[in-house]
Design a protein around this motif. Structure first.
Motif, PDB file in Angstrom:
ATOM      1  N   SER A  28       1.608   6.819   6.815  1.00  0.00           N
ATOM      2  CA  SER A  28       0.656   7.715   7.332  1.00  0.00           C
ATOM      3  C   SER A  28      -0.770   7.666   6.847  1.00  0.00           C
ATOM      4  O   SER A  28      -0.661   7.277   5.718  1.00  0.00           O
ATOM      5  CB  SER A  28       0.965   9.035   7.239  1.00  0.00           C
ATOM      6  N   ASP A  30      -2.872   9.449   6.565  1.00  0.00           N
ATOM      7  CA  ASP A  30      -3.409  10.563   5.906  1.00  0.00           C
ATOM      8  C   ASP A  30      -3.364  10.618   4.517  1.00  0.00           C
ATOM      9  O   ASP A  30      -3.897  11.168   3.852  1.00  0.00           O
ATOM     10  CB  ASP A  30      -2.473  11.783   6.313  1.00  0.00           C
ATOM     11  N   PHE A  31      -2.335   9.789   3.859  1.00  0.00           N
ATOM     12  CA  PHE A  31      -2.197   9.875   2.461  1.00  0.00           C
ATOM     13  C   PHE A  31      -2.700   8.511   2.101  1.00  0.00           C
ATOM     14  O   PHE A  31      -1.969   8.109   0.862  1.00  0.00           O
ATOM     15  CB  PHE A  31      -0.770  10.335   2.011  1.00  0.00           C
ATOM     16  N   SER A  53      -8.124   8.024   2.027  1.00  0.00           N
ATOM     17  CA  SER A  53      -7.507   9.085   2.925  1.00  0.00           C
ATOM     18  C   SER A  53      -8.551  10.480   3.235  1.00  0.00           C
ATOM     19  O   SER A  53      -9.250  10.573   2.446  1.00  0.00           O
ATOM     20  CB  SER A  53      -6.349   9.451   2.105  1.00  0.00           C
ATOM     21  N   HIS A  54      -8.464  10.840   4.453  1.00  0.00           N
ATOM     22  CA  HIS A  54      -9.263  11.976   4.786  1.00  0.00           C
ATOM     23  C   HIS A  54     -10.780  11.695   4.722  1.00  0.00           C
ATOM     24  O   HIS A  54     -11.371  12.746   4.896  1.00  0.00           O
ATOM     25  CB  HIS A  54      -8.896  13.114   4.051  1.00  0.00           C
ATOM     26  N   ASP A  55     -11.065  10.346   5.054  1.00  0.00           N
ATOM     27  CA  ASP A  55     -12.309  10.058   4.956  1.00  0.00           C
ATOM     28  C   ASP A  55     -13.288  10.571   4.091  1.00  0.00           C
ATOM     29  O   ASP A  55     -14.730  10.552   4.038  1.00  0.00           O
ATOM     30  CB  ASP A  55     -13.096  10.364   6.279  1.00  0.00           C
ATOM     31  N   ARG A  72     -11.775   5.281  10.925  1.00  0.00           N
ATOM     32  CA  ARG A  72     -10.315   5.403  11.174  1.00  0.00           C
ATOM     33  C   ARG A  72      -9.941   6.150  12.244  1.00  0.00           C
ATOM     34  O   ARG A  72     -10.947   7.268  12.251  1.00  0.00           O
ATOM     35  CB  ARG A  72      -9.608   5.662   9.648  1.00  0.00           C
ATOM     36  N   ASN A  74      -6.984   8.515  12.761  1.00  0.00           N
ATOM     37  CA  ASN A  74      -5.531   8.507  12.582  1.00  0.00           C
ATOM     38  C   ASN A  74      -4.390   8.731  13.625  1.00  0.00           C
ATOM     39  O   ASN A  74      -3.280   8.413  13.469  1.00  0.00           O
ATOM     40  CB  ASN A  74      -5.621   9.834  11.490  1.00  0.00           C
ATOM     41  N   ASN A  77      -3.339   5.489  14.629  1.00  0.00           N
ATOM     42  CA  ASN A  77      -2.878   4.508  13.393  1.00  0.00           C
ATOM     43  C   ASN A  77      -3.799   3.391  13.311  1.00  0.00           C
ATOM     44  O   ASN A  77      -3.168   2.210  13.136  1.00  0.00           O
ATOM     45  CB  ASN A  77      -1.290   4.572  13.608  1.00  0.00           C
ATOM     46  N   HIS A 101      -4.682   6.326  -2.536  1.00  0.00           N
ATOM     47  CA  HIS A 101      -5.369   7.234  -1.709  1.00  0.00           C
ATOM     48  C   HIS A 101      -6.940   7.095  -1.866  1.00  0.00           C
ATOM     49  O   HIS A 101      -7.442   7.285  -0.721  1.00  0.00           O
ATOM     50  CB  HIS A 101      -5.028   8.618  -2.470  1.00  0.00           C
TER      51      HIS A 101
END
Length: 125
Positions: A28, A30-31, A53-55, A72, A74, A77, A101
């Protein structure tokens, strides 16, 4: 199975633009942070950019600041590297890579956990 697949490379003239894509699977976005690297003929592989991760953070090598932008999506993907005002010295094989991360250590190749296969970018003068 972790996979990263680059696309969007090619041949452009000086001053032109390209957008590289890195499609990921098996994990993912996300992480994880995603880094972009390049390797010119006869030179070592170097970090170009990274998005955490998470910009939370985006990093750029001094040589590309103001010209390259990492982003990105998400939901798709996919991580992108928009490259504007390209110069002959940007000619290299470009790789995306999965790392930790956060991007604080991405300039060290030891940060990378998985590599994409690479894609050629050639900028003609």
């Amino acid at each position: 199975q972790v996979q990263l697949v680059e696309s969007g490379g090619g041949l452009v003239h000086t001053g032109g633009s390209l957008r590289l894509s890195c499609a990921i699977s098996g994990f993912s976005l996300d992480f994880t942070g995603i880094g972009w690297y390049r390797q010119a003929p006869g030179k070592g592989r170097e970090g170009v950019s990274c998005i955490s991760s998470h910009d939370v953070d985006a990093y750029y090598a001094d040589s590309v600041k103001g010209r390259f932008t990492v982003s990105r999506d998400n939901a798709k993907n996919t991580v992108y590297l928009q490259m504007n005002n390209l110069k002959p010295e940007d000619t290299a094989t470009y790789y995306c890579a999965k790392g930790a991360h956060y991007c604080s250590g991405y300039m060290s190749l030891a940060w990378v956990q998985y590599w994409g296969q690479g894609i050629q970018v050639t900028v003609s003068s």
